[in-house]
Scaffold this active site. Structure first.
Site, PDB file in Angstrom:
ATOM      1  N   ARG A   1       6.840   3.544  -1.679  1.00 61.92           N
ATOM      2  CA  ARG A   1       6.175   2.996  -2.863  1.00 61.92           C
ATOM      3  C   ARG A   1       5.134   3.937  -3.454  1.00 61.92           C
ATOM      4  O   ARG A   1       4.547   3.643  -4.503  1.00 61.92           O
ATOM      5  CB  ARG A   1       5.563   1.638  -2.515  1.00 61.92           C
ATOM      6  CG  ARG A   1       6.661   0.654  -2.106  1.00 61.92           C
ATOM      7  CD  ARG A   1       6.141  -0.712  -1.761  1.00 61.92           C
ATOM      8  NE  ARG A   1       5.540  -1.366  -2.919  1.00 61.92           N
ATOM      9  CZ  ARG A   1       4.950  -2.547  -2.865  1.00 61.92           C
ATOM     10  NH1 ARG A   1       4.883  -3.199  -1.716  1.00 61.92           N
ATOM     11  NH2 ARG A   1       4.429  -3.096  -3.938  1.00 61.92           N
TER      12      ARG A   1
ATOM     13  N   HIS B   1      12.867   8.826   0.992  1.00 61.63           N
ATOM     14  CA  HIS B   1      11.576   8.821   0.306  1.00 61.63           C
ATOM     15  C   HIS B   1      10.636   9.899   0.861  1.00 61.63           C
ATOM     16  O   HIS B   1       9.416   9.704   0.887  1.00 61.63           O
ATOM     17  CB  HIS B   1      10.946   7.431   0.410  1.00 61.63           C
ATOM     18  CG  HIS B   1      11.823   6.367  -0.175  1.00 61.63           C
ATOM     19  ND1 HIS B   1      12.067   6.269  -1.525  1.00 61.63           N
ATOM     20  CD2 HIS B   1      12.561   5.395   0.412  1.00 61.63           C
ATOM     21  CE1 HIS B   1      12.897   5.259  -1.745  1.00 61.63           C
ATOM     22  NE2 HIS B   1      13.221   4.716  -0.584  1.00 61.63           N
TER      23      HIS B   1
ATOM     24  N   LYS C   1      -8.846   3.003   7.244  1.00 66.03           N
ATOM     25  CA  LYS C   1      -7.406   3.263   7.145  1.00 66.03           C
ATOM     26  C   LYS C   1      -7.106   4.701   6.730  1.00 66.03           C
ATOM     27  O   LYS C   1      -5.971   5.033   6.423  1.00 66.03           O
ATOM     28  CB  LYS C   1      -6.775   2.286   6.152  1.00 66.03           C
ATOM     29  CG  LYS C   1      -6.930   0.836   6.589  1.00 66.03           C
ATOM     30  CD  LYS C   1      -6.358  -0.091   5.537  1.00 66.03           C
ATOM     31  CE  LYS C   1      -7.004  -1.456   5.626  1.00 66.03           C
ATOM     32  NZ  LYS C   1      -6.632  -2.297   4.477  1.00 66.03           N
TER      33      LYS C   1
ATOM     34  N   ARG D   1     -25.070 -11.791   2.071  1.00 64.49           N
ATOM     35  CA  ARG D   1     -24.161 -11.812   0.919  1.00 64.49           C
ATOM     36  C   ARG D   1     -23.960 -13.225   0.400  1.00 64.49           C
ATOM     37  O   ARG D   1     -23.964 -14.181   1.175  1.00 64.49           O
ATOM     38  CB  ARG D   1     -22.792 -11.264   1.326  1.00 64.49           C
ATOM     39  CG  ARG D   1     -22.794  -9.839   1.768  1.00 64.49           C
ATOM     40  CD  ARG D   1     -22.564  -8.919   0.605  1.00 64.49           C
ATOM     41  NE  ARG D   1     -22.736  -7.546   1.040  1.00 64.49           N
ATOM     42  CZ  ARG D   1     -21.785  -6.618   0.918  1.00 64.49           C
ATOM     43  NH1 ARG D   1     -20.625  -6.915   0.399  1.00 64.49           N
ATOM     44  NH2 ARG D   1     -22.020  -5.376   1.307  1.00 64.49           N
TER      45      ARG D   1
ATOM     46  N   ARG E   1      -3.187 -12.735  -3.233  1.00 62.04           N
ATOM     47  CA  ARG E   1      -2.315 -12.634  -2.064  1.00 62.04           C
ATOM     48  C   ARG E   1      -2.300 -13.978  -1.336  1.00 62.04           C
ATOM     49  O   ARG E   1      -2.984 -14.908  -1.732  1.00 62.04           O
ATOM     50  CB  ARG E   1      -2.795 -11.522  -1.134  1.00 62.04           C
ATOM     51  CG  ARG E   1      -2.584 -10.155  -1.766  1.00 62.04           C
ATOM     52  CD  ARG E   1      -2.621  -9.069  -0.754  1.00 62.04           C
ATOM     53  NE  ARG E   1      -3.986  -8.674  -0.417  1.00 62.04           N
ATOM     54  CZ  ARG E   1      -4.268  -7.810   0.519  1.00 62.04           C
ATOM     55  NH1 ARG E   1      -3.312  -7.260   1.223  1.00 62.04           N
ATOM     56  NH2 ARG E   1      -5.510  -7.480   0.785  1.00 62.04           N
TER      57      ARG E   1
ATOM     58  N   PRO F   1      -0.020  -0.979   6.360  1.00 60.99           N
ATOM     59  CA  PRO F   1      -0.681  -0.565   7.609  1.00 60.99           C
ATOM     60  C   PRO F   1      -2.157  -0.929   7.594  1.00 60.99           C
ATOM     61  O   PRO F   1      -2.842  -0.732   6.597  1.00 60.99           O
ATOM     62  CB  PRO F   1      -0.512   0.957   7.626  1.00 60.99           C
ATOM     63  CG  PRO F   1       0.312   1.323   6.471  1.00 60.99           C
ATOM     64  CD  PRO F   1       0.487   0.142   5.587  1.00 60.99           C
ATOM     65  N   GLU F   2      -2.627  -1.494   8.671  1.00 58.44           N
ATOM     66  CA  GLU F   2      -4.052  -1.785   8.827  1.00 58.44           C
ATOM     67  C   GLU F   2      -4.591  -0.932   9.976  1.00 58.44           C
ATOM     68  O   GLU F   2      -3.918  -0.039  10.466  1.00 58.44           O
ATOM     69  CB  GLU F   2      -4.259  -3.280   9.055  1.00 58.44           C
ATOM     70  CG  GLU F   2      -3.818  -4.091   7.821  1.00 58.44           C
ATOM     71  CD  GLU F   2      -4.253  -5.539   7.859  1.00 58.44           C
ATOM     72  OE1 GLU F   2      -5.228  -5.847   8.554  1.00 58.44           O
ATOM     73  OE2 GLU F   2      -3.616  -6.368   7.190  1.00 58.44           O
TER      74      GLU F   2
END
Ligand SMILES: [Zn+2]
Length: 300
Positions: free
Chosen positions: A121, A101, A61, A173, A283, A2-3
């Site tokens: 998870r 779960h 989040k 940055r 990723r 989820p974002e």
């Protein structure tokens, strides 16, 4: 995973179905779900039983629901939740069979629908936390924020988001632009999927050095982030009047508008070039080789 848009959909569901209700019982079905509540499961249960959820807030989040005593005065604490990789907060009839779960269950004094935390998870979790400066009842304002969330930057969808400040911070940055987008201290709520989509919209490869970006490029990137988050939220919004507070819409509404994420070898919607997949921070990153050329290697 989820974002921001998915978590915002959950927040709206909680505001609609849970805020204003008083907890009757709390059942912790798996200790990992409350592992960040350092005083333990029993303390977690006691901190919530008989308390009323007054609202549902979000930062990045994370979600938090401030707690009130039965007389309505704030306790100075809040239930803080993070969905992790697979967490769901579901509002369901008590007669609904338990999910495989199911990690925690909240029942309410009105005898209505339960709040269930389901997490396959178990990377997500719940914790009761005192608000900043909190302690006794009434000491904290409704606008307080749990200390563990205070470092998370404001969302780009928030009206108070500081665009000029963000632009300056990014360009100061010495990093790659995708890393900057994923840095929750710079900008809240952007994860892998929306970072890739925003970079495609701004025609930037994720490895572009932030200190070489122009103000215009950062502005385009921010517009890309805002647009993709807003569109995703609108998509998620189609289902949230259902009692199922959905965070797992990935295969459903995501796939309809994703330009690059998960689209390896499919044509770029803008130029038709096959989308490439590259490895980044353990990723996958997706981009268009034509619209988003890799940066030239820096001279050392
Ligand atoms: Zn393209």
């Amino acid at each position: 995973m989820p974002e921001l848009p998915e978590v915002e959909v959950v927040r709206r569901g909680l505001a609609q179905w849970v805020a204003g209700r008083t907890v009757a019982t709390v059942e912790v079905r798996h200790p990992r779900a409350v592992r960040r509540h350092l005083e333990g499961s029993e303390h977690f249960v006691a901190a919530l039983t008989g308390r009323t959820f007054t609202a549902a807030h979000r930062r990045g989040k994370y979600l938090w629901l401030p707690l009130a005593e039965s007389d309505g005065s704030p306790t100075g604490a809040a239930l803080v939740g993070h969905l992790g990789m697979s967490g769901q907060l579901l509002v369901e009839k008590p007669s609904q069979p338990d999910e495989t779960h199911l990690r925690a269950r909240f029942t309410f004094t009105d005898g209505g629908r339960e709040l269930r935390f389901v997490d396959q998870r178990t990377f997500g979790g719940l914790v009761v936390e005192e608000m900043a400066g909190g302690g006794g009842a009434g000491e904290t304002t409704a606008g307080g924020i749990p200390p563990r969330l205070a470092h998370i930057a404001i969302d780009p969808l928030d009206a108070s988001f500081d665009e000029a400040g963000f632009s300056a911070a990014v360009r100061r940055r010495h990093t790659e632009v995708k890393r900057a987008l994923l840095d929750q201290t710079l900008i809240g709520g952007v994860g892998n999927i929306y970072a890739d989509e925003a970079l495609w919209r701004a025609r930037l490869h994720g490895a572009r050095p932030t200190d070489k970006l122009t103000r215009g490029q950062v502005s385009d990137l921010l517009e890309g982030v805002r647009d993709v988050l807003g569109e995703a939220l609108a998509q998620g919004g189609t289902s949230f009047d259902s009692l199922y507070v959905d965070v797992n819409g990935q295969s459903g509404y995501f796939s309809r508008f994703l330009a690059v994420y998960g689209q390896a070898d499919r044509p770029c919607p803008r130029c038709g070039t096959p989308i490439r997949r590259e490895s980044f921070m353990n990723r996958s990153s997706y981009s268009c080789p034509t619209c988003q050329p890799r940066p030239r290697a820096r001279r050392s």
